[in-house]
Motif scaffolding. Sequence first.
Motif, PDB file in Angstrom:
ATOM      1  N   ASP A  54      -6.293   7.580  10.035  1.00 42.11           N
ATOM      2  CA  ASP A  54      -6.414   8.418  10.847  1.00 42.11           C
ATOM      3  C   ASP A  54      -4.571   9.566   9.498  1.00 42.11           C
ATOM      4  OD1 ASP A  54      -3.736   7.829  11.487  1.00 42.11           O
ATOM      5  OD2 ASP A  54      -4.318   9.215  13.423  1.00 42.11           O
ATOM      6  N   ASN A  55      -4.521  10.829   9.495  1.00 42.60           N
ATOM      7  CA  ASN A  55      -3.184  10.908   8.121  1.00 42.60           C
ATOM      8  C   ASN A  55      -2.430  11.029   8.282  1.00 42.60           C
ATOM      9  OD1 ASN A  55      -5.257  12.598   6.511  1.00 42.60           O
ATOM     10  ND2 ASN A  55      -4.763  14.451   8.001  1.00 42.60           N
ATOM     11  N   ASN A  56      -1.887  10.205   9.301  1.00 43.66           N
ATOM     12  CA  ASN A  56      -0.715   9.639  10.125  1.00 43.66           C
ATOM     13  C   ASN A  56      -0.259   7.726   9.256  1.00 43.66           C
ATOM     14  OD1 ASN A  56       0.678  11.999  11.280  1.00 43.66           O
ATOM     15  ND2 ASN A  56      -0.218  11.741  13.404  1.00 43.66           N
ATOM     16  N   TRP A  57      -1.235   7.172   9.996  1.00 38.57           N
ATOM     17  CA  TRP A  57      -1.386   5.895   8.917  1.00 38.57           C
ATOM     18  C   TRP A  57      -1.894   6.037   7.544  1.00 38.57           C
ATOM     19  CZ3 TRP A  57       0.448   2.200  11.554  1.00 38.57           C
ATOM     20  CH2 TRP A  57       0.896   2.464  13.045  1.00 38.57           C
ATOM     21  N   ARG A  58      -2.338   6.773   7.249  1.00 37.78           N
ATOM     22  CA  ARG A  58      -2.351   6.402   6.057  1.00 37.78           C
ATOM     23  C   ARG A  58      -1.097   6.847   5.178  1.00 37.78           C
ATOM     24  NH1 ARG A  58      -8.135  10.585   5.098  1.00 37.78           N
ATOM     25  NH2 ARG A  58      -9.209   8.778   5.605  1.00 37.78           N
ATOM     26  N   LEU A  59      -0.092   7.881   5.624  1.00 32.51           N
ATOM     27  CA  LEU A  59       1.040   7.958   5.167  1.00 32.51           C
ATOM     28  C   LEU A  59       1.584   6.626   5.608  1.00 32.51           C
ATOM     29  CD1 LEU A  59       3.578   9.538   4.184  1.00 32.51           C
ATOM     30  CD2 LEU A  59       4.204  10.541   6.721  1.00 32.51           C
ATOM     31  N   ILE A  60       1.933   6.239   6.107  1.00 32.59           N
ATOM     32  CA  ILE A  60       3.055   4.909   7.224  1.00 32.59           C
ATOM     33  C   ILE A  60       2.071   4.047   5.941  1.00 32.59           C
ATOM     34  CG2 ILE A  60       2.906   2.744   8.404  1.00 32.59           C
ATOM     35  CD1 ILE A  60       3.270   5.850  10.502  1.00 32.59           C
ATOM     36  N   ALA A  61       0.548   3.228   5.396  1.00 33.67           N
ATOM     37  CA  ALA A  61       0.163   2.484   4.701  1.00 33.67           C
ATOM     38  C   ALA A  61       0.618   3.229   3.287  1.00 33.67           C
ATOM     39  CB  ALA A  61      -1.359   2.923   4.748  1.00 33.67           C
ATOM     40  N   ALA A  62       0.391   3.489   2.687  1.00 34.65           N
ATOM     41  CA  ALA A  62       1.491   4.266   1.330  1.00 34.65           C
ATOM     42  C   ALA A  62       3.255   3.628   1.186  1.00 34.65           C
ATOM     43  CB  ALA A  62       1.235   6.577   1.576  1.00 34.65           C
ATOM     44  N   LEU A  63       3.781   3.940   1.954  1.00 32.63           N
ATOM     45  CA  LEU A  63       4.955   4.038   2.130  1.00 32.63           C
ATOM     46  C   LEU A  63       5.401   2.454   2.476  1.00 32.63           C
ATOM     47  CD1 LEU A  63       6.991   6.411   4.502  1.00 32.63           C
ATOM     48  CD2 LEU A  63       6.658   6.307   1.765  1.00 32.63           C
ATOM     49  N   ALA A  64       4.687   2.142   3.254  1.00 34.51           N
ATOM     50  CA  ALA A  64       4.529   0.314   3.307  1.00 34.51           C
ATOM     51  C   ALA A  64       3.754  -0.242   1.857  1.00 34.51           C
ATOM     52  CB  ALA A  64       4.007   0.089   5.020  1.00 34.51           C
ATOM     53  N   GLY A  65       3.026  -0.225   1.349  1.00 38.82           N
ATOM     54  CA  GLY A  65       1.756  -0.655   0.017  1.00 38.82           C
ATOM     55  C   GLY A  65       3.327  -0.286  -1.165  1.00 38.82           C
ATOM     56  N   ALA A  66       3.973   1.511  -0.878  1.00 35.50           N
ATOM     57  CA  ALA A  66       5.346   1.066  -2.112  1.00 35.50           C
ATOM     58  C   ALA A  66       5.755   0.522  -1.674  1.00 35.50           C
ATOM     59  CB  ALA A  66       5.314   2.864  -2.007  1.00 35.50           C
ATOM     60  N   ALA A  67       6.860  -0.059  -0.722  1.00 31.53           N
ATOM     61  CA  ALA A  67       7.736  -0.434  -0.366  1.00 31.53           C
ATOM     62  C   ALA A  67       7.811  -2.021  -0.965  1.00 31.53           C
ATOM     63  CB  ALA A  67       8.540  -0.508   0.930  1.00 31.53           C
ATOM     64  N   ALA A  68       5.962  -2.793  -0.680  1.00 29.35           N
ATOM     65  CA  ALA A  68       5.983  -3.836  -1.170  1.00 29.35           C
ATOM     66  C   ALA A  68       5.832  -4.235  -2.927  1.00 29.35           C
ATOM     67  CB  ALA A  68       4.227  -4.508  -0.457  1.00 29.35           C
ATOM     68  N   GLY A  69       5.478  -3.176  -3.049  1.00 33.36           N
ATOM     69  CA  GLY A  69       4.882  -2.630  -4.185  1.00 33.36           C
ATOM     70  C   GLY A  69       6.515  -3.200  -5.179  1.00 33.36           C
ATOM     71  N   THR A  70       7.188  -2.311  -4.591  1.00 32.75           N
ATOM     72  CA  THR A  70       8.650  -2.642  -5.415  1.00 32.75           C
ATOM     73  C   THR A  70       9.523  -4.355  -5.338  1.00 32.75           C
ATOM     74  OG1 THR A  70       9.123  -0.520  -4.392  1.00 32.75           O
ATOM     75  CG2 THR A  70      10.761  -1.561  -5.272  1.00 32.75           C
ATOM     76  N   VAL A  71       8.813  -4.658  -4.455  1.00 33.75           N
ATOM     77  CA  VAL A  71       9.449  -6.682  -3.964  1.00 33.75           C
ATOM     78  C   VAL A  71       8.893  -6.852  -4.887  1.00 33.75           C
ATOM     79  CG1 VAL A  71       9.384  -8.155  -2.101  1.00 33.75           C
ATOM     80  CG2 VAL A  71      10.543  -5.665  -1.574  1.00 33.75           C
ATOM     81  N   VAL A  72       7.418  -6.930  -5.088  1.00 35.77           N
ATOM     82  CA  VAL A  72       6.304  -7.267  -5.348  1.00 35.77           C
ATOM     83  C   VAL A  72       7.118  -7.705  -7.662  1.00 35.77           C
ATOM     84  CG1 VAL A  72       4.670  -7.926  -7.266  1.00 35.77           C
ATOM     85  CG2 VAL A  72       4.967  -8.012  -4.484  1.00 35.77           C
ATOM     86  N   ALA A  73       7.194  -6.041  -7.829  1.00 35.28           N
ATOM     87  CA  ALA A  73       7.941  -5.941  -9.224  1.00 35.28           C
ATOM     88  C   ALA A  73       9.595  -6.471  -9.873  1.00 35.28           C
ATOM     89  CB  ALA A  73       7.439  -4.132  -9.999  1.00 35.28           C
ATOM     90  N   GLN A  74       9.987  -6.322  -8.932  1.00 37.04           N
ATOM     91  CA  GLN A  74      11.314  -6.505  -9.056  1.00 37.04           C
ATOM     92  C   GLN A  74      11.732  -8.004  -8.252  1.00 37.04           C
ATOM     93  OE1 GLN A  74      14.051  -4.718  -5.662  1.00 37.04           O
ATOM     94  NE2 GLN A  74      14.163  -3.069  -7.112  1.00 37.04           N
ATOM     95  N   ASN A  75      10.946  -8.853  -8.129  1.00 41.34           N
ATOM     96  CA  ASN A  75      10.417 -11.000  -7.778  1.00 41.34           C
ATOM     97  C   ASN A  75      10.280 -10.789  -9.647  1.00 41.34           C
ATOM     98  OD1 ASN A  75      11.722 -10.526  -5.642  1.00 41.34           O
ATOM     99  ND2 ASN A  75       9.769 -11.128  -4.478  1.00 41.34           N
ATOM    100  N   THR A  76       9.297 -10.185  -9.755  1.00 43.47           N
ATOM    101  CA  THR A  76       8.700 -10.765 -10.763  1.00 43.47           C
ATOM    102  C   THR A  76       9.933 -10.499 -12.457  1.00 43.47           C
ATOM    103  OG1 THR A  76       7.404  -8.150 -11.288  1.00 43.47           O
ATOM    104  CG2 THR A  76       6.603 -10.403 -11.090  1.00 43.47           C
ATOM    105  N   GLN A  77      11.146  -9.562 -11.900  1.00 44.07           N
ATOM    106  CA  GLN A  77      11.687  -9.249 -13.094  1.00 44.07           C
ATOM    107  C   GLN A  77      12.645 -10.795 -13.053  1.00 44.07           C
ATOM    108  OE1 GLN A  77      13.857  -5.654 -12.457  1.00 44.07           O
ATOM    109  NE2 GLN A  77      11.672  -4.412 -12.529  1.00 44.07           N
TER     110      GLN A  77
END
Length: 92
Positions: free
Chosen positions: A50-73
């Motif tokens: 549902d929409n609430n879980w989509r928002l949570i999934a997007a935020l969690a994905g953004a956080a994980a993507g940030t960590v991966v991007a910073q680790n590759t730097q």
Amino acid sequence: MKHLITAALAAAGLLVLQGCENLTPEQRTVVGVTGGAAAGLITAEALDADNNWRLIAALAGAAAGTVVAQNTQTGMCAYARGDGTYFEAPCQ
């Protein structure tokens, strides 16, 4: 049909990541945030969330993507010791 579209989007995302080799650290972080949020939304859509879980999934994905991007730097990753503390070492 929905799973086929999700698989096609994931494959396209992998091809896009190949073009991220010569980015500045700031650009790499933006790509990580955007890609992570998109991956979270695609996963939530594939699971018929549902929409609430989509928002949570997007935020969690953004956080994980940030960590991966910073680790590759930096080339360094954080690893858990098992007692609640972490240490940094080169990513494997």
